[in-house]
Design a protein around this motif. Structure first.
Motif, PDB file in Angstrom:
ATOM      1  N   VAL A  64      -6.031   2.141  -4.895  1.00 15.58           N
ATOM      2  CA  VAL A  64      -5.527   3.096  -5.872  1.00 15.58           C
ATOM      3  C   VAL A  64      -4.014   3.279  -5.731  1.00 15.58           C
ATOM      4  O   VAL A  64      -3.291   3.374  -6.728  1.00 15.58           O
ATOM      5  N   SER A  65      -3.515   3.288  -4.522  1.00 11.76           N
ATOM      6  CA  SER A  65      -2.080   3.527  -4.302  1.00 11.76           C
ATOM      7  C   SER A  65      -1.251   2.250  -4.345  1.00 11.76           C
ATOM      8  O   SER A  65      -0.027   2.313  -4.199  1.00 11.76           O
ATOM      9  N   LEU A  66      -1.884   1.100  -4.539  1.00 14.60           N
ATOM     10  CA  LEU A  66      -1.176  -0.172  -4.497  1.00 14.60           C
ATOM     11  C   LEU A  66      -0.019  -0.287  -5.486  1.00 14.60           C
ATOM     12  O   LEU A  66       1.064  -0.756  -5.107  1.00 14.60           O
ATOM     13  N   PRO A  67      -0.170   0.153  -6.733  1.00 11.75           N
ATOM     14  CA  PRO A  67       0.990   0.048  -7.636  1.00 11.75           C
ATOM     15  C   PRO A  67       2.203   0.866  -7.153  1.00 11.75           C
ATOM     16  O   PRO A  67       3.346   0.418  -7.272  1.00 11.75           O
ATOM     17  N   PHE A  68       1.940   2.019  -6.592  1.00  4.68           N
ATOM     18  CA  PHE A  68       3.038   2.870  -6.138  1.00  4.68           C
ATOM     19  C   PHE A  68       3.674   2.348  -4.859  1.00  4.68           C
ATOM     20  O   PHE A  68       4.892   2.380  -4.691  1.00  4.68           O
ATOM     21  N   THR A  69       2.840   1.847  -3.963  1.00  2.00           N
ATOM     22  CA  THR A  69       3.395   1.305  -2.716  1.00  2.00           C
ATOM     23  C   THR A  69       4.109  -0.017  -2.961  1.00  2.00           C
ATOM     24  O   THR A  69       5.053  -0.342  -2.250  1.00  2.00           O
ATOM     25  N   ALA A  70       3.680  -0.761  -3.976  1.00  2.00           N
ATOM     26  CA  ALA A  70       4.369  -2.009  -4.315  1.00  2.00           C
ATOM     27  C   ALA A  70       5.763  -1.712  -4.854  1.00  2.00           C
ATOM     28  O   ALA A  70       6.716  -2.436  -4.567  1.00  2.00           O
ATOM     29  N   LEU A  71       5.884  -0.666  -5.646  1.00  2.00           N
ATOM     30  CA  LEU A  71       7.207  -0.280  -6.166  1.00  2.00           C
ATOM     31  C   LEU A  71       8.123   0.176  -5.039  1.00  2.00           C
ATOM     32  O   LEU A  71       9.326  -0.077  -5.061  1.00  2.00           O
ATOM     33  N   GLY A  72       7.555   0.835  -4.062  1.00  3.94           N
ATOM     34  CA  GLY A  72       8.346   1.333  -2.935  1.00  3.94           C
ATOM     35  C   GLY A  72       8.549   0.297  -1.843  1.00  3.94           C
ATOM     36  O   GLY A  72       9.340   0.506  -0.922  1.00  3.94           O
ATOM     37  N   GLY A  73       7.821  -0.802  -1.898  1.00 10.36           N
ATOM     38  CA  GLY A  73       7.962  -1.854  -0.899  1.00 10.36           C
ATOM     39  C   GLY A  73       7.223  -1.593   0.397  1.00 10.36           C
ATOM     40  O   GLY A  73       7.568  -2.178   1.417  1.00 10.36           O
ATOM     41  N   GLY A  74       6.214  -0.750   0.377  1.00 12.83           N
ATOM     42  CA  GLY A  74       5.505  -0.424   1.606  1.00 12.83           C
ATOM     43  C   GLY A  74       4.069  -0.889   1.621  1.00 12.83           C
ATOM     44  O   GLY A  74       3.208  -0.231   2.223  1.00 12.83           O
ATOM     45  N   VAL A  75       3.783  -2.027   0.976  1.00 10.89           N
ATOM     46  CA  VAL A  75       2.398  -2.501   0.892  1.00 10.89           C
ATOM     47  C   VAL A  75       1.858  -2.838   2.284  1.00 10.89           C
ATOM     48  O   VAL A  75       0.730  -2.473   2.630  1.00 10.89           O
TER      49      VAL A  75
END
Length: 106
Positions: A64-75
């Motif tokens: 669920v948080s993958l799109p947001f963490t991808a934008l922030g670079g913290g995947v």
């Protein structure tokens, strides 16, 4: 002859006692944990099911948080914290141990 045999047997028994006193694996880089039975039972009945549930829930939260963490670079960090760490604690750690099965001494 009996004295020699007695000395050999006594030295072998003392060597076995000294060898049994060490709790290492023979390799000085690693140490083996020796948890008591109640820790193993509690780990099996309480901690492991909770850790498996935490792994499944963490995987869902990670997706669920993958799109947001991808934008922030913290995947990688999110995957490590939400999925890998609980999975290691549930499946890699020895039964009743505090850390992973073999811990490297630094």
């Amino acid at each position: 002859m009996n004295l020699l045999r007695t000395l050999v047997v006594a030295s072998m028994l003392s060597f076995a006692a000294v060898a049994g006193a060490s709790s290492g694996s023979g390799d000085p880089l690693y140490t083996i944990q020796n948890p008591p039975a109640y820790a193993m039972i509690g780990d099996l009945l309480i901690a492991r099911p909770l850790l498996v549930a935490a792994t499944v829930i963490g995987a869902g939260v990670f997706v669920v948080s993958l799109p947001f963490t991808a934008l922030g670079g913290g995947v990688g960090d999110a995957g490590q914290a939400l999925v890998v760490d609980p999975a290691k604690a549930a499946f890699v750690r020895c039964l009743g141990c505090v850390g992973e099965g073999f811990e490297r001494q630094e």
